[in-house]
Design an enzyme around this catalytic site. Structure first.
Site, short mmCIF file in Angstrom:
data_model
loop_
_atom_site.label_atom_id
_atom_site.label_comp_id
_atom_site.label_asym_id
_atom_site.label_seq_id
_atom_site.Cartn_x
_atom_site.Cartn_y
_atom_site.Cartn_z
N HIS A 160 13.59 -3.33 11.52
CA HIS A 160 13.25 -1.93 11.74
C HIS A 160 12.83 -1.73 13.20
O HIS A 160 11.65 -1.88 13.54
CB HIS A 160 12.10 -1.51 10.82
CG HIS A 160 12.41 -1.68 9.37
ND1 HIS A 160 12.43 -2.91 8.76
CD2 HIS A 160 12.72 -0.77 8.40
CE1 HIS A 160 12.73 -2.76 7.48
NE2 HIS A 160 12.90 -1.48 7.24
N GLU A 204 -8.06 2.53 -9.75
CA GLU A 204 -7.85 1.09 -9.96
C GLU A 204 -7.06 0.44 -8.84
O GLU A 204 -7.41 -0.65 -8.37
CB GLU A 204 -7.13 0.86 -11.29
CG GLU A 204 -7.95 1.20 -12.52
CD GLU A 204 -7.81 2.65 -12.94
OE1 GLU A 204 -8.40 3.02 -13.98
OE2 GLU A 204 -7.12 3.42 -12.23
#
Length: 685
Positions: A33, A429
């Site tokens: 990238h 969570e």
């Protein structure tokens, strides 16, 4: 300008060195990238050249600033920076980008590349790790700094992109960072408006500035991300805010400098190609061959002298601190090294023996809390928490008051003068799990946090990242089976134990009673290079009598031989069980002996991963060859065939809503069914 390398080349030339290395490495690998590093290069000059406190000669210096590249696909940015500033990352490693066993993997990996603070790639987790790092810094500063002696005083900086902000975990992390007023957390947003699918405007319409402001952040910008002086001023402004984290919105052009690829999705995730690289070199005025960096550019980037000076200054201050507060200094060094207290072995023994002696009938979640009472009192580095389920997970103890931050951003002490050590993460969570990873990576604390086992699915990728990064993070997962009863299949874990056991380098424990739970906690705390998941019951579990405790830590052991139910002959079969099902195995053993004269050995296997690492001799002693085996666990049966079982008493459907005793009978978790299964297996021999 803070302690940093003396700049002898212009900021533009320094930035262009990053662009050139990014183009060259991605092209050589034919993979990667280039666009993000090229777009963020000027931001990097401002941060790494003018603000970042670090020492390339000692990447693990305790009071260094932490830098996280949350948009980890732009890994060539950090690889270029580490190489240019003087870390042990030679140009040959950049030439070997994305190749087997290189130090320059496709995404940054902690423990592989010197100077990389966390493994990034799964978007959103980097910024969340950074929140954990900044939290650790804030808590350590409150705990160890003293008037006239500041030994914990560093910033956490993050580069992040659109993808990180789109991922839901970033919302969790950003909200908590604002609630905790992490003023030494500075995030720089690479706002280039491009992702793999093109311009993000059709699917990313968030007002990022207002979102962060609503979460209590100080927002700066938008500014020109290619104006090094503007970015420099914005970072300086962010560092002056004492009561909030800061976001600097930097407008940039992905693939900056590329005549035909800048501002396009093609710059994101594919090589520019030889022709475009040639044009880009001309556009940038960069005439050097691939991977060639002029001496004046190296000189401009070199941070070794400044880093050594900064660390030497800290060492002088720490020596003065040690003279004034020797016990605190020793404690700080111990904890930053990740070492347990010298008396830990005795504390662990005491916890197990106490559980064995009392032989209480309690849920294993309560057994966990009983063990934690001892461990949190003995280990001040234990930093607990829960995802809005404290009363159910029982992760709080008398030694861990709740973490609170006042309006000025200071960590509050309770009436006994203690700092908070139990975190209310809210219903987050995934964020909790990744923040715990950041805390562990920072050093100084051993984080643990609780939620229901079925919600481990929300946390799963962060659990995987902890395992990949070899971090000591402890997950307390309660309500581990249909034994939770009427809440029904949404909350009843069926596949979760087996799926967690599949994660490499994660230890999973499902203890049967108080002693096994205490041992599981002790082993988890000793595991410096792996995370642990503790799977705990809601329902009460009777204590399973045992002669000694020495083999529990091996993950599986012989709990009961035929003689213990009155049979004076060798075992004809083995029942393997975990958690609450160990009691079923013991009752089935007794039933088989009294009603049918069948001799059975019962093996408790609370830690399958741990057992798998034992010697062949030990495993053979526990599970002798030639004896048929039956496994009993309230979960999917497929996992157990690896142990050579002939049958599994398990569940391969979702649960039901009903009281636990009704469910046990409905799904066949009765002593009679286990005994019948053993008899059927023996009949086939």
């Amino acid at each position: 300008m803070s302690d940093s390398a003396v700049v002898t080349a212009s900021p533009l030339v320094l930035a262009n060195a990053i662009r050139a290395l990014a183009m060259d490495a991605v092209q050589a690998a034919n993979s990667g990238h280039p666009g993000a590093p090229m777009g963020m290069a000027d931001m990097a000059v401002a941060l790494w050249g003018r603000h970042l406190k670090h020492n390339p000669v000692n990447p693990h210096w305790a009071d260094r600033d932490r830098f996280v590249l949350s948009n980890g696909h732009g890994s060539m940015l950090i690889y270029a920076l580490l190489h240019l500033t003087g870390y042990a990352l030679p140009i040959e490693e950049l030439k070997n980008f994305r190749q087997l066993h290189s130090k320059t993997a496709g995404h940054p990996e902690v423990g592989i590349t010197p100077g990389v603070e966390t493994t990034t790639g799964p978007l959103g987790q980097g910024i969340t790790n950074a929140v954990g790092m900044a939290l650790a810094e804030k808590l350590l500063a409150a705990e160890f700094n003293r008037p006239g002696h500041t030994v914990v005083d560093h910033h956490t900086y993050v580069f992040l992109g659109d993808g990180c902000l789109m991922e839901g975990i970033s919302h969790e992390a950003v909200a908590l960072a604002g609630a905790w007023k992490l003023n030494k957390l500075v995030a720089l947003y690479d706002d280039n408006g491009i992702s793999i699918d093109g311009k993000v405007t059709p699917w990313f319409i968030d007002n990022t500035a207002l979102r962060f402001a609503a979460c209590g952040w100080n927002v700066i910008g938008p500014i020109d991300g290619h104006d090094v002086d503007a970015v420099d001023r914005a970072i300086a402004d962010a560092k002056r805010h004492a009561d909030a984290p800061s976001l600097v919105i930097c407008k940039t052009h992905i693939g900056k400098g590329s005549p035909n690829r800048a501002n396009t999705a093609k710059a994101h995730g594919e090589p520019l190609g030889p022709d475009e690289i040639k044009l880009t070199r001309e556009a940038l005025g960069w005439s050097h061959e691939p991977f060639v960096i002029p001496d004046e550019v190296y000189a401009g980037w070199d941070a070794k002298a400044a880093g050594l000076s900064a660390e030497a200054d800290w060492n002088t201050r720490f020596d003065a601190y040690r003279a004034a507060h020797p016990e605190l200094a020793a404690e700080f060094l111990r904890r930053m090294k990740g070492e347990l207290p010298k008396n830990f072995a005795q504390v662990a023994v005491d916890a197990a023996v106490q559980a064995h002696t009392k032989a209480e009938t309690v849920a294993s979640r309560k057994a966990s809390q009983l063990a934690l009472e001892l461990f949190t009192a003995a280990l001040p580095e234990l930093l607990g928490g829960s995802a809005d389920l404290t009363g159910s997970n029982l992760t709080n103890t008398k030694a861990t008051p709740a973490l609170r931050v006042d309006l000025a951003g200071e960590v509050v002490r309770d009436e006994q003068g203690r700092l908070g050590r139990h975190i209310n993460y809210g219903v987050r969570e995934f964020g909790m799990a990744a923040i715990m990873n950041g805390v562990a990576l920072h050093g100084g604390y051993i984080p643990y946090g609780g939620t229901f086992l079925t919600f481990s699915d929300y946390s799963r990728n962060a659990i995987r990242m902890a395992a990949l990064m070899k971090q000591r993070v402890i997950h307390v997962f309660t309500h581990d089976s249909i034994g939770l009863g009427e809440d029904g299949p949404t909350h009843q874990s069926i596949e979760h134990a087996a799926s967690l056991r599949l994660i490499p380098n994660l230890d999973v424990w499902r203890p049967a009673d108080t002693a096994e739970t205490a041992v599981a906690w002790a082993v988890a705390l000793e595991n410096r290079d792996k995370p642990t998941a503790l799977l705990l019951s809601r329902q009460n579990l009777p204590y399973a009598p045992k002669k000694d405790l020495s083999d529990i830590a091996k993950g599986a052991y012989v709990l009961a031989e035929p003689a213990e139910v009155g049979l004076k002959k060798k075992a004809q079969a083995v029942i393997i069980a975990t958690g609450s099902e160990v009691q079923l195995a013991l009752k089935a053993q007794e039933l088989l002996a009294k009603a049918h004269g069948i001799a059975v050995r019962v093996v408790s296997m609370p830690g399958t991963n741990r057992f798998d690492r034992q010697s062949a001799a030990y495993k053979k002693a526990v599970l002798p060859a030639g004896l048929p085996r039956v496994a009993v666990e309230m979960g999917v049966s497929d996992f157990w065939w690896k142990y050579g079982v002939s049958a599994v008493v398990g569940i391969d459907t979702y649960g039901e809503s009903a009281p636990a005793p009704v469910l046990f009978k409905h799904f066949g978790f009765t002593p009679e069914n286990v005994a019948d299964t053993v008899r059927a297996v023996l009949a086939q021999q």
